[in-house]
Design a protein around this motif. Structure first.
Motif, PDB file in Angstrom:
ATOM      1  N   PHE A  18      -7.194   1.512   7.507  1.00 50.68           N
ATOM      2  CA  PHE A  18      -5.820   1.006   7.443  1.00 50.68           C
ATOM      3  C   PHE A  18      -5.782  -0.506   7.671  1.00 50.68           C
ATOM      4  O   PHE A  18      -5.106  -1.238   6.931  1.00 50.68           O
ATOM      5  CB  PHE A  18      -4.938   1.711   8.479  1.00 50.68           C
ATOM      6  CG  PHE A  18      -4.358   2.997   8.003  1.00 50.68           C
ATOM      7  CD1 PHE A  18      -3.145   3.030   7.345  1.00 50.68           C
ATOM      8  CD2 PHE A  18      -5.037   4.199   8.191  1.00 50.68           C
ATOM      9  CE1 PHE A  18      -2.604   4.227   6.890  1.00 50.68           C
ATOM     10  CE2 PHE A  18      -4.506   5.394   7.749  1.00 50.68           C
ATOM     11  CZ  PHE A  18      -3.294   5.417   7.091  1.00 50.68           C
ATOM     12  N   GLY A  19      -6.486  -0.958   8.696  1.00 50.38           N
ATOM     13  CA  GLY A  19      -6.443  -2.390   9.009  1.00 50.38           C
ATOM     14  C   GLY A  19      -7.048  -3.251   7.914  1.00 50.38           C
ATOM     15  O   GLY A  19      -6.453  -4.257   7.486  1.00 50.38           O
ATOM     16  N   SER A  20      -8.227  -2.863   7.430  1.00 50.09           N
ATOM     17  CA  SER A  20      -8.921  -3.685   6.437  1.00 50.09           C
ATOM     18  C   SER A  20      -8.244  -3.649   5.074  1.00 50.09           C
ATOM     19  O   SER A  20      -8.273  -4.633   4.337  1.00 50.09           O
ATOM     20  CB  SER A  20     -10.375  -3.213   6.295  1.00 50.09           C
ATOM     21  OG  SER A  20     -11.053  -3.292   7.526  1.00 50.09           O
ATOM     22  N   SER A  21      -7.629  -2.524   4.732  1.00 54.53           N
ATOM     23  CA  SER A  21      -7.031  -2.400   3.398  1.00 54.53           C
ATOM     24  C   SER A  21      -5.728  -3.175   3.262  1.00 54.53           C
ATOM     25  O   SER A  21      -5.254  -3.396   2.145  1.00 54.53           O
ATOM     26  CB  SER A  21      -6.789  -0.930   3.055  1.00 54.53           C
ATOM     27  OG  SER A  21      -5.809  -0.360   3.905  1.00 54.53           O
ATOM     28  N   THR A  22      -5.121  -3.583   4.375  1.00 56.48           N
ATOM     29  CA  THR A  22      -3.836  -4.282   4.310  1.00 56.48           C
ATOM     30  C   THR A  22      -3.961  -5.791   4.486  1.00 56.48           C
ATOM     31  O   THR A  22      -2.960  -6.506   4.380  1.00 56.48           O
ATOM     32  CB  THR A  22      -2.880  -3.749   5.385  1.00 56.48           C
ATOM     33  OG1 THR A  22      -3.471  -3.915   6.681  1.00 56.48           O
ATOM     34  CG2 THR A  22      -2.580  -2.272   5.171  1.00 56.48           C
ATOM     35  N   VAL A  23      -5.172  -6.296   4.739  1.00 55.10           N
ATOM     36  CA  VAL A  23      -5.299  -7.721   5.051  1.00 55.10           C
ATOM     37  C   VAL A  23      -4.991  -8.597   3.837  1.00 55.10           C
ATOM     38  O   VAL A  23      -4.660  -9.775   3.990  1.00 55.10           O
ATOM     39  CB  VAL A  23      -6.710  -8.045   5.587  1.00 55.10           C
ATOM     40  CG1 VAL A  23      -6.945  -7.349   6.910  1.00 55.10           C
ATOM     41  CG2 VAL A  23      -7.788  -7.665   4.582  1.00 55.10           C
TER      42      VAL A  23
ATOM     43  N   ASP B 257       3.395  -9.270  -6.477  1.00 53.19           N
ATOM     44  CA  ASP B 257       2.848  -8.868  -5.184  1.00 53.19           C
ATOM     45  C   ASP B 257       3.208  -7.441  -4.792  1.00 53.19           C
ATOM     46  O   ASP B 257       2.512  -6.821  -3.996  1.00 53.19           O
ATOM     47  CB  ASP B 257       3.290  -9.842  -4.093  1.00 53.19           C
ATOM     48  CG  ASP B 257       4.799 -10.036  -4.047  1.00 53.19           C
ATOM     49  OD1 ASP B 257       5.487  -9.442  -4.891  1.00 53.19           O
ATOM     50  OD2 ASP B 257       5.274 -10.771  -3.162  1.00 53.19           O
ATOM     51  N   TRP B 258       4.280  -6.869  -5.359  1.00 53.43           N
ATOM     52  CA  TRP B 258       4.627  -5.495  -5.046  1.00 53.43           C
ATOM     53  C   TRP B 258       3.536  -4.514  -5.511  1.00 53.43           C
ATOM     54  O   TRP B 258       3.386  -3.430  -4.957  1.00 53.43           O
ATOM     55  CB  TRP B 258       5.955  -5.105  -5.699  1.00 53.43           C
ATOM     56  CG  TRP B 258       5.995  -5.296  -7.193  1.00 53.43           C
ATOM     57  CD1 TRP B 258       6.366  -6.409  -7.872  1.00 53.43           C
ATOM     58  CD2 TRP B 258       5.631  -4.325  -8.186  1.00 53.43           C
ATOM     59  NE1 TRP B 258       6.264  -6.218  -9.234  1.00 53.43           N
ATOM     60  CE2 TRP B 258       5.816  -4.940  -9.454  1.00 53.43           C
ATOM     61  CE3 TRP B 258       5.176  -3.013  -8.132  1.00 53.43           C
ATOM     62  CZ2 TRP B 258       5.545  -4.269 -10.646  1.00 53.43           C
ATOM     63  CZ3 TRP B 258       4.911  -2.347  -9.324  1.00 53.43           C
ATOM     64  CH2 TRP B 258       5.100  -2.981 -10.555  1.00 53.43           C
ATOM     65  N   MET B 259       2.757  -4.948  -6.521  1.00 52.33           N
ATOM     66  CA  MET B 259       1.673  -4.101  -7.013  1.00 52.33           C
ATOM     67  C   MET B 259       0.584  -3.895  -5.963  1.00 52.33           C
ATOM     68  O   MET B 259      -0.118  -2.884  -5.988  1.00 52.33           O
ATOM     69  CB  MET B 259       1.061  -4.711  -8.269  1.00 52.33           C
ATOM     70  CG  MET B 259       1.850  -4.460  -9.544  1.00 52.33           C
ATOM     71  SD  MET B 259       1.855  -2.710  -9.983  1.00 52.33           S
ATOM     72  CE  MET B 259       0.117  -2.455 -10.348  1.00 52.33           C
ATOM     73  N   PHE B 260       0.473  -4.840  -5.032  1.00 52.08           N
ATOM     74  CA  PHE B 260      -0.541  -4.700  -3.979  1.00 52.08           C
ATOM     75  C   PHE B 260      -0.320  -3.411  -3.202  1.00 52.08           C
ATOM     76  O   PHE B 260      -1.249  -2.628  -2.975  1.00 52.08           O
ATOM     77  CB  PHE B 260      -0.488  -5.903  -3.031  1.00 52.08           C
ATOM     78  CG  PHE B 260      -1.432  -5.798  -1.867  1.00 52.08           C
ATOM     79  CD1 PHE B 260      -2.745  -6.211  -1.987  1.00 52.08           C
ATOM     80  CD2 PHE B 260      -1.019  -5.276  -0.646  1.00 52.08           C
ATOM     81  CE1 PHE B 260      -3.633  -6.100  -0.919  1.00 52.08           C
ATOM     82  CE2 PHE B 260      -1.886  -5.164   0.418  1.00 52.08           C
ATOM     83  CZ  PHE B 260      -3.194  -5.577   0.285  1.00 52.08           C
ATOM     84  N   TRP B 261       0.948  -3.162  -2.793  1.00 58.85           N
ATOM     85  CA  TRP B 261       1.231  -1.982  -1.985  1.00 58.85           C
ATOM     86  C   TRP B 261       1.156  -0.705  -2.810  1.00 58.85           C
ATOM     87  O   TRP B 261       0.763   0.342  -2.298  1.00 58.85           O
ATOM     88  CB  TRP B 261       2.594  -2.117  -1.331  1.00 58.85           C
ATOM     89  CG  TRP B 261       2.649  -3.280  -0.400  1.00 58.85           C
ATOM     90  CD1 TRP B 261       3.302  -4.472  -0.583  1.00 58.85           C
ATOM     91  CD2 TRP B 261       1.958  -3.396   0.853  1.00 58.85           C
ATOM     92  NE1 TRP B 261       3.074  -5.307   0.480  1.00 58.85           N
ATOM     93  CE2 TRP B 261       2.265  -4.674   1.374  1.00 58.85           C
ATOM     94  CE3 TRP B 261       1.131  -2.547   1.577  1.00 58.85           C
ATOM     95  CZ2 TRP B 261       1.764  -5.118   2.597  1.00 58.85           C
ATOM     96  CZ3 TRP B 261       0.627  -2.983   2.793  1.00 58.85           C
ATOM     97  CH2 TRP B 261       0.941  -4.251   3.282  1.00 58.85           C
ATOM     98  N   VAL B 262       1.494  -0.782  -4.078  1.00 60.99           N
ATOM     99  CA  VAL B 262       1.390   0.399  -4.941  1.00 60.99           C
ATOM    100  C   VAL B 262      -0.067   0.845  -5.042  1.00 60.99           C
ATOM    101  O   VAL B 262      -0.395   2.026  -4.851  1.00 60.99           O
ATOM    102  CB  VAL B 262       1.969   0.104  -6.339  1.00 60.99           C
ATOM    103  CG1 VAL B 262       1.677   1.263  -7.289  1.00 60.99           C
ATOM    104  CG2 VAL B 262       3.469  -0.148  -6.263  1.00 60.99           C
ATOM    105  N   VAL B 263      -0.946  -0.101  -5.346  1.00 66.60           N
ATOM    106  CA  VAL B 263      -2.365   0.235  -5.488  1.00 66.60           C
ATOM    107  C   VAL B 263      -2.955   0.645  -4.146  1.00 66.60           C
ATOM    108  O   VAL B 263      -3.699   1.637  -4.045  1.00 66.60           O
ATOM    109  CB  VAL B 263      -3.142  -0.964  -6.072  1.00 66.60           C
ATOM    110  CG1 VAL B 263      -4.639  -0.665  -6.117  1.00 66.60           C
ATOM    111  CG2 VAL B 263      -2.625  -1.305  -7.462  1.00 66.60           C
ATOM    112  N   GLN B 264      -2.618  -0.096  -3.088  1.00 61.58           N
ATOM    113  CA  GLN B 264      -3.179   0.201  -1.763  1.00 61.58           C
ATOM    114  C   GLN B 264      -2.822   1.603  -1.297  1.00 61.58           C
ATOM    115  O   GLN B 264      -3.679   2.362  -0.845  1.00 61.58           O
ATOM    116  CB  GLN B 264      -2.691  -0.856  -0.765  1.00 61.58           C
ATOM    117  CG  GLN B 264      -3.380  -0.782   0.589  1.00 61.58           C
ATOM    118  CD  GLN B 264      -2.524  -0.101   1.643  1.00 61.58           C
ATOM    119  OE1 GLN B 264      -1.399   0.314   1.387  1.00 61.58           O
ATOM    120  NE2 GLN B 264      -3.076   0.034   2.833  1.00 61.58           N
ATOM    121  N   GLN B 265      -1.558   1.976  -1.428  1.00 59.48           N
ATOM    122  CA  GLN B 265      -1.130   3.299  -0.987  1.00 59.48           C
ATOM    123  C   GLN B 265      -1.673   4.397  -1.901  1.00 59.48           C
ATOM    124  O   GLN B 265      -2.010   5.491  -1.440  1.00 59.48           O
ATOM    125  CB  GLN B 265       0.403   3.365  -0.950  1.00 59.48           C
ATOM    126  CG  GLN B 265       1.039   2.451   0.079  1.00 59.48           C
ATOM    127  CD  GLN B 265       0.702   2.862   1.502  1.00 59.48           C
ATOM    128  OE1 GLN B 265       0.804   4.029   1.858  1.00 59.48           O
ATOM    129  NE2 GLN B 265       0.306   1.905   2.319  1.00 59.48           N
TER     130      GLN B 265
END
Length: 270
Positions: free
Chosen positions: A89-94, A184-192
Motif C-alpha cells: 500500500f505504501g509503495s504503490s501510492t508514492v 492524473d486521475w488515471m494513476f488511481w484507476v490503475v493503482q486500485q
C-alpha cells in the motif's frame, strides 16, 4: 578530479566537478525525508489501516480457521502478511507525491538541477524504504504482547526483503505517475485496479489452498505470493526454507524491472 582548461589568456580554470550518483541519491533522499522527520505523526497515522486489519481480521481468522492455518498460529501467519501489505500500500501510492510535485512545478525545478536523473528516482525510492522499515518495526513491537514470537535474524532478513520489494513497487509507482501526468486521475484507476487483485491472489488475507484451481494458478504467477510465503518463513525462524529463496528472487526481479522502467521514465521526463 575535475578537468582543468586553459583560457585564451593562458590562465588555468577548473571545470565543473564530476557528479557522483551516490552523492546525488543521498541529496534526493535527504530532501524527501525532511518533511517526514518534521511530521513523524504522518508515518504513525498511515498505520491505522494495518492495525485495523490486525484487530478485526485477525480474530476472525482465529475463530474461523484457527489451527487450520499453516503453522497453526494466527499471528505468526498473519503479521508477516500485514507487513507485506504495508509495503504494498505504501509503495504503490508514492507516485501521487510525484504527481503533486509536477502540478506545483517542484519536479521541473529538480530536473534543471545538475543532479543525475536516475538519482531523482532512486533517492525517492530509498526514502520510502526508511519509512517502511520504521512502520514494520512499530507493528512488530505492538504485536509482541499478543503472542507474536520474534526471531531476530529472520525478522532482519524479512525487513531486507520488504525493502527490496518496496524499491521495486515504488519505482513502478513513479513510472506510472510520469506516464499519466497529464491525466492524473488515471494513476488511481490503475493503482486500485492492480492493487487489490494482486493482494488477494497472494494469500495475504486467506489461505488459497482451498480456492478454485484457476485462482491457485493465478497465485503462482503472482510475485507477491512468493514474498508473502518468504516473510512467513523468515518470521518463523525458518531461514533455509525454499520459499525464502523464491521470495528474494521474486522481490529482486520486481526491483530490477521497476528500477529499469522508472529510471528510463525519469530520464525521458521533461
Amino acid at each position: 578530479m575535475s578537468a582543468t582548461t586553459l583560457t585564451p589568456t593562458g590562465t588555468a580554470t577548473q571545470g565543473p566537478p564530476r557528479r557522483s550518483l551516490v552523492r546525488d541519491t543521498t541529496i534526493v533522499m535527504a530532501r524527501e525525508l525532511r518533511p517526514t522527520l518534521h511530521d513523524p505523526f504522518s508515518v504513525v497515522f498511515s498505520l491505522v489501516q494495518p492495525i485495523f486489519f490486525l484487530a478485526l481480521f485477525g480474530p476472525l481468522l482465529a475463530g474461523n480457521l484457527g489451527g487450520g492455518l499453516p503453522g497453526g498460529d494466527v499471528w505468526q501467519w498473519f503479521v508477516p502478511a500485514i507487513l507485506v501489505m504495508i509495503s504494498l500500500f505504501g509503495s504503490s501510492t508514492v507516485g501521487a507525491n510525484l504527481l503533486y510535485e509536477m502540478q506545483t512545478g517542484a519536479h521541473e525545478r529538480m530536473l534543471v538541477t545538475p543532479l543525475a536523473r536516475s538519482s531523482l528516482l532512486v533517492g525517492r525510492a530509498l526514502k520510502e524504504i526508511v519509512t517502511l522499515v520504521a512502520q514494520a518495526a512499530v507493528i512488530v513491537l505492538v504485536m509482541l504482547p499478543f503472542g507474536f514470537r520474534l526471531h531476530p535474524v529472520g525478522a532482519l532478513l524479512g525487513l531486507v526483503l520488504l525493502a527490496v520489494l518496496g524499491v521495486g513497487i515504488s519505482s513502478f509507482s513513479y513510472a506510472l505517475a510520469l506516464a499519466v501526468r497529464k491525466q492524473d486521475w488515471m494513476f488511481w484507476v490503475v493503482q486500485q485496479t492492480v492493487l487489490f487483485p494482486v493482494m488477494i491472489l497472494s494469500g495475504m488475507l486467506l489461505p488459497l489452498e482451498g480456492g478454485p484451481g484457476w485462482m491457485r494458478a493465478l497465485a503462482r504467477l503472482n510475485p507477491l505470493t512468493y514474498v508473502v510465503d518468504a516473510e512467513r518463513a523468515l518470521f518463523a525462524g525458518d531461514l533455509l526454507a525454499a520459499p525464502v529463496l523464491w521470495g528474494f528472487a521474486a522481490a529482486g526481479v520486481t526491483a530490477a524491472l521497476g528500477l529499469a522502467l522508472g529510471i528510463r521514465s525519469m530520464r525521458r521526463s521533461d
